[in-house]
Structure formats: C-alpha cells, structure tokens
Design an enzyme around this catalytic site. Structure first.
Site, PDB file in Angstrom:
ATOM      1  N   HIS A  11       0.831  -1.195   0.000  1.00 55.79           N
ATOM      2  CA  HIS A  11       0.000   0.000   0.000  1.00 55.79           C
ATOM      3  C   HIS A  11       0.869   1.249   0.000  1.00 55.79           C
ATOM      4  CE1 HIS A  11      -3.288  -2.556   1.998  1.00 55.79           C
ATOM      5  NE2 HIS A  11      -3.825  -2.097   0.902  1.00 55.79           N
ATOM      6  N   CYS A  50      -2.958   0.360   9.734  1.00 55.06           N
ATOM      7  CA  CYS A  50      -4.074  -0.451   9.197  1.00 55.06           C
ATOM      8  C   CYS A  50      -5.001  -0.982  10.256  1.00 55.06           C
ATOM      9  CB  CYS A  50      -3.620  -1.672   8.425  1.00 55.06           C
ATOM     10  SG  CYS A  50      -1.975  -1.813   8.000  1.00 55.06           S
TER      11      CYS A  50
END
Ligand code: CIR
Length: 254
Positions: free
Chosen positions: A162, A249
């Site tokens: 990511h 996250c």
C-alpha cells in the site's frame, strides 16, 4: 492538538493466520496478536480516543486491518471497495458501524480502493495507485473529497503493498518516507524523514493527537521522530507484520 476523537478497531479472529501475506516471517501467534491488539488499543486511548472495538470476524482473516475498508474524516466517510477479492465484503460491516456516525459515500465497481492507499495531509488527499487501488477508484474518491473542498492527487506506488506502507504524514509538514519510494519527487514540498531499508516497517508510524505511535524495534525512526519534538508511544506489532499489516491499518481514526 486534538485531530481525532474516535477510532474503530476490530480484534483479530482465530483464522488470522489464513490471511493474505507475502512477508515470509512465519505464522502469527493469535494469542500474542490479541495481546498486541490490546496494547494498541490502550495506546489509542492514551492519545485521547474513544474506541469502538468490533468483535473478531473469522469469515475474513484480514478483517482486523479495518483501515482498508474506508476513508474517514470528521465530516464524512467513504466506504472503500477492497482491491483483493478475498477481502471484498469486509466493507459491508464497517458501513453498518459508520452509518450512524458519519455521512457516507461509496466507491463503486469498477473502482477498487483500499484505505491503506489513502493518505490525508491537512487539506490534501494523496491516493496511491497500487495493486489494490485502481484509477477508477481513485477518480471516484477525488470526486467525493473535492465536494468537501479537499485537493486530491494520484500517486503511483511500486513494490509496496500500500501507499502508506512507505509514506506517512505526521503533520507540521513532516513526512516519513521510505528511501526508495518511487514517487518521492511528488513530496518535495515536505520535510522528508527518510527511512532506510533496515527500518522500512516503521515508515508506517502514525500521528494521533499529541503522540506518534511507532512500531517497536526501530530505534532510528523513533529517535528521528522524537528529535522533531513529538512524544512517541512504541507498540509491538510483530504478529501483524507477519501478515503484511502496518500500524495504521489496525484502526480508522476520525
Ligand atoms: C492484506 O494483504 O490485505 C493484509 N494481509 C494486510 C493489510 C494491511 N493493510 C494496510 O497496510 N493498510
């Protein structure tokens, strides 16, 4: 400084070890992961946040990584559309949780978007184009955030899961960035704290109000952040690292 007042987290399920990973660090220990999750929650509470702690969802082994399912601000939320089919559906439950709290918009097919690819820096949103977030998802998010007067920029992400695996905004113009981040030039206007290979995991450190949460075991990054004048809270996330999960996250903050 009070940037956030609340956060949503989800405990890892007993199926956690069946989640998606490329890390090659071995199987996570669910009991240790649960303990680390508790410590992570305590750190967020220390930062002044009120937590909504969701029960584990064994149907989705990666569902503790709630950040990927939405993009949230104090004014609105955007329900994401996870880019890996194995995670599609996680966003449905998060929608139910966020509905009473925020005005919601939605990323729709053919858009794909993981919250881990979205970084807010003051009045800007940077949208990482990765294997999980496509151009259609990026365009939809741009349209949504521009209605709320944010600027939005798409940034190519290479060799990382990511965008925020490699770049994170601390506030005050300070940006953590991995040394090989492929779109480094897009961030010339920021004070860049460059993270070397041996501390790459700590590029995903997280500013929450008066503190910066830093994963445990990365002394150079911790020192650099402290030298900028921030108070650091270290959080051990070894079991989440085994599943490619970073510090940010594990929560949605707003
Ligand atoms: C996945 O591959 O989707 C999970 N195992 C890890 C997700 C980490 N999320 C993030 O970096 N925002």
């Amino acid at each position: 400084m009070k940037m956030f007042t609340r956060a949503i987290v989800r405990k890892p399920a007993e199926t956690f070890a069946n989640g998606i990973t490329t890390a090659n660090l071995g199987k996570p220990d669910i009991n240790l992961a649960l303990k680390q999750h508790e410590a992570y929650c305590e750190a967020l509470i220390k930062c002044g946040l009120e937590l909504t702690v969701l029960d584990p969802n064994p149907k989705f082994p990666d569902s503790c990584f709630v950040e990927d399912t939405a993009v949230v601000t104090r004014d609105f939320g955007v329900i994401a559309r996870p880019g890996d089919p194995r995670r599609l559906g996680e966003e449905v439950e998060i929608q139910k949780v966020l509905e009473p709290m925020l005005t919601l918009c939605y990323i729709e097919e053919p858009g794909k978007l993981d919250g881990g690819d979205i970084m807010q820096a003051d009045n800007r949103f940077f949208i990482g184009l990765s294997n999980r977030t496509n151009l259609a998802g990026s365009k939809q998010l741009k349209n949504i955030v521009s209605k709320y007067n944010y600027e939005a920029y798409s940034i190519p992400v290479c060799n990382l899961l990511h965008f925020k695996t490699g770049v994170n905004y601390l506030g005050d113009n300070n940006l953590l960035i991995h040394k090989d981040f492929c779109s480094k030039d897009d961030f010339k206007s920021y004070n860049q704290i460059v993270i070397e290979d041996d501390e790459e995991y700590a590029a995903n450190s997280l500013r929450v109000n008066d503190y910066v949460l830093v994963p445990k075991g990365f002394p150079k990054t911790k020192a650099s952040i402290e030298n900028l004048g921030y108070q650091v809270i270290e959080v051990d996330l070894s079991e989440y690292q085994k599943m490619d999960g970073g510090l940010s996250c594990l929560s949605l903050r707003f």
